[in-house]
Each structure stands twice: as C-alpha cells, then as structure tokens.
Motif scaffolding. Structure first.
Motif, PDB file in Angstrom:
ATOM      1  N   THR A   4       3.928  -7.863  12.949  1.00 35.04           N
ATOM      2  CA  THR A   4       4.442  -7.222  11.745  1.00 35.04           C
ATOM      3  C   THR A   4       5.368  -8.202  11.047  1.00 35.04           C
ATOM      4  OG1 THR A   4       4.347  -5.068  12.820  1.00 35.04           O
ATOM      5  CG2 THR A   4       5.751  -5.255  10.891  1.00 35.04           C
ATOM      6  N   PRO A   5       5.167  -8.424   9.740  1.00 38.25           N
ATOM      7  CA  PRO A   5       6.037  -9.366   9.039  1.00 38.25           C
ATOM      8  C   PRO A   5       7.486  -8.875   9.042  1.00 38.25           C
ATOM      9  CG  PRO A   5       4.288  -8.561   7.595  1.00 38.25           C
ATOM     10  CD  PRO A   5       4.173  -7.836   8.887  1.00 38.25           C
ATOM     11  N   ARG A  81       8.265   3.622   4.842  1.00 34.38           N
ATOM     12  CA  ARG A  81       7.314   4.672   4.450  1.00 34.38           C
ATOM     13  C   ARG A  81       7.815   5.456   3.235  1.00 34.38           C
ATOM     14  NH1 ARG A  81       8.406   9.897   6.937  1.00 34.38           N
ATOM     15  NH2 ARG A  81      10.288   9.734   8.203  1.00 34.38           N
ATOM     16  N   HIS A  82       9.109   5.334   2.918  1.00 35.45           N
ATOM     17  CA  HIS A  82       9.684   6.020   1.763  1.00 35.45           C
ATOM     18  C   HIS A  82       9.755   5.120   0.529  1.00 35.45           C
ATOM     19  CE1 HIS A  82      10.687   9.471   4.143  1.00 35.45           C
ATOM     20  NE2 HIS A  82      11.433   8.755   4.957  1.00 35.45           N
ATOM     21  N   ALA A 151       2.096  -1.146   3.173  1.00 38.02           N
ATOM     22  CA  ALA A 151       0.659  -0.877   3.252  1.00 38.02           C
ATOM     23  C   ALA A 151       0.248  -0.499   4.673  1.00 38.02           C
ATOM     24  CB  ALA A 151      -0.128  -2.087   2.778  1.00 38.02           C
ATOM     25  N   ARG A 152       0.903  -1.062   5.657  1.00 36.35           N
ATOM     26  CA  ARG A 152       0.570  -0.772   7.055  1.00 36.35           C
ATOM     27  C   ARG A 152       0.995   0.634   7.473  1.00 36.35           C
ATOM     28  NH1 ARG A 152       1.296  -6.203  10.614  1.00 36.35           N
ATOM     29  NH2 ARG A 152       0.126  -7.531   9.222  1.00 36.35           N
ATOM     30  N   VAL A 153       2.063   1.153   6.863  1.00 33.03           N
ATOM     31  CA  VAL A 153       2.548   2.475   7.268  1.00 33.03           C
ATOM     32  C   VAL A 153       2.082   3.574   6.336  1.00 33.03           C
ATOM     33  CG1 VAL A 153       4.573   1.555   8.427  1.00 33.03           C
ATOM     34  CG2 VAL A 153       4.758   2.257   6.060  1.00 33.03           C
ATOM     35  N   ALA A 154       1.418   3.215   5.218  1.00 35.65           N
ATOM     36  CA  ALA A 154       0.949   4.215   4.253  1.00 35.65           C
ATOM     37  C   ALA A 154      -0.173   5.017   4.876  1.00 35.65           C
ATOM     38  CB  ALA A 154       0.462   3.536   2.976  1.00 35.65           C
TER      39      ALA A 154
END
Length: 161
Positions: A4-5, A81-82, A151-154
C-alpha cells in the motif's frame, strides 16, 4: 502481495528562516552586550536562541502522512474511505483556494513558505468539513498516493455500500 502506498512529509521551516532568526538573535546580542554585563548578555542571548528554536521547530512540526488507510495532517486525521476528489494545486490555485474561493468550514494546514497545496474533498455526510487544504512541497505525489489509496478502499461500482 502489493504494498500500500504511503506518504510522509514534515512542513519544516526553510533554511532561510533559520538564517534570518540567527541574524535577529545576533543583532539582539550586539544591542545587549553594550548595555549590560557580559554574563547577562549571554544569558539573554541563550534564552533568545532557545525561544527561536522552540518557535521554529514548533511551527515547522506538522506532518502530513498517509498510512494504514488514514490521512493525517497535523493533529487532524481522517480515514481515506471518507475522501472524495483530490486536486494538486499550483501556487496560484493554492492562493485562490485559501483566499477568494475558501470555505470557512474547511480544514486548513497551510504554511506561507510552501506555495503549492493539495485540496482533498471530504465525502462523509456526517462531517461538516467540505474539504482539507494542505500545504505541500510535493503536492503531485501526495495527490497520487491519496487517489491510489482511495481507489483501493472504494466499494466496487454498483455496490450499495
């Protein structure tokens, strides 16, 4: 497993501020050394140096970081995510965003010696803050990391949450 970046940046004061502060303390020493006993002049100068260091280190202490799904900016934090749209701003865009286009409810972490910034929309309906505006020396890098992590948590498109 892909990593994860992450991102980390301290908004430390520039070297020229330290030089100017040192010159200010040297001027104080010159003014005091001719007026009071030498030991007292050095004591006053020592206090001035300590005060200068505390001010510079305190003002330059905020850290902007993205790690473990959380954006931290100074004392504030928000889960990625927010977050909504992310925009890297050049000097003019940052000036407008902090000035004529500013929203009084926004969270600002700005430093006058960092001309560029990142604007991060807040998509949490429970949060009254519409966006964060953060000074950065590398706004393009910060914006890219935030976009990637968001984008990864959307939720997948078409998902109801």
């Amino acid at each position: 497993m892909d990593a994860t970046p992450t991102y980390r940046e301290r908004l430390s004061v520039p070297l020229r501020w330290w030089v100017q502060g040192t010159m200010l303390v040297a001027s104080l020493w010159l003014a005091v050394i001719v007026a009071v006993p030498e030991a007292l002049a050095w004591a006053i100068t020592g206090v001035a140096v300590a005060l200068l260091a505390a001010l510079m280190l305190g003002y330059g202490s905020p850290v902007i970081s993205v790690a473990d799904g959380v954006l931290r900016a100074g004392r504030a934090r928000i889960e990625v995510r927010h977050l909504g749209a992310v925009q890297a701003l050049d000097a003019e865009g940052a000036r407008r965003a902090a000035g004529v286009e500013a929203d009084a409810r926004a969270y600002l972490l700005l430093r006058p010696y960092r001309k560029r910034a990142v604007r991060v929309e807040v998509s949490d309906p429970a949060d009254p803050t519409p966006y964060w505006l953060l000074s950065s020396r590398r706004p393009d890098d910060l914006a890219e990391v935030l976009r990637t992590v968001s984008a990864r948590v959307a939720p997948p498109s078409g998902s109801t949450g």
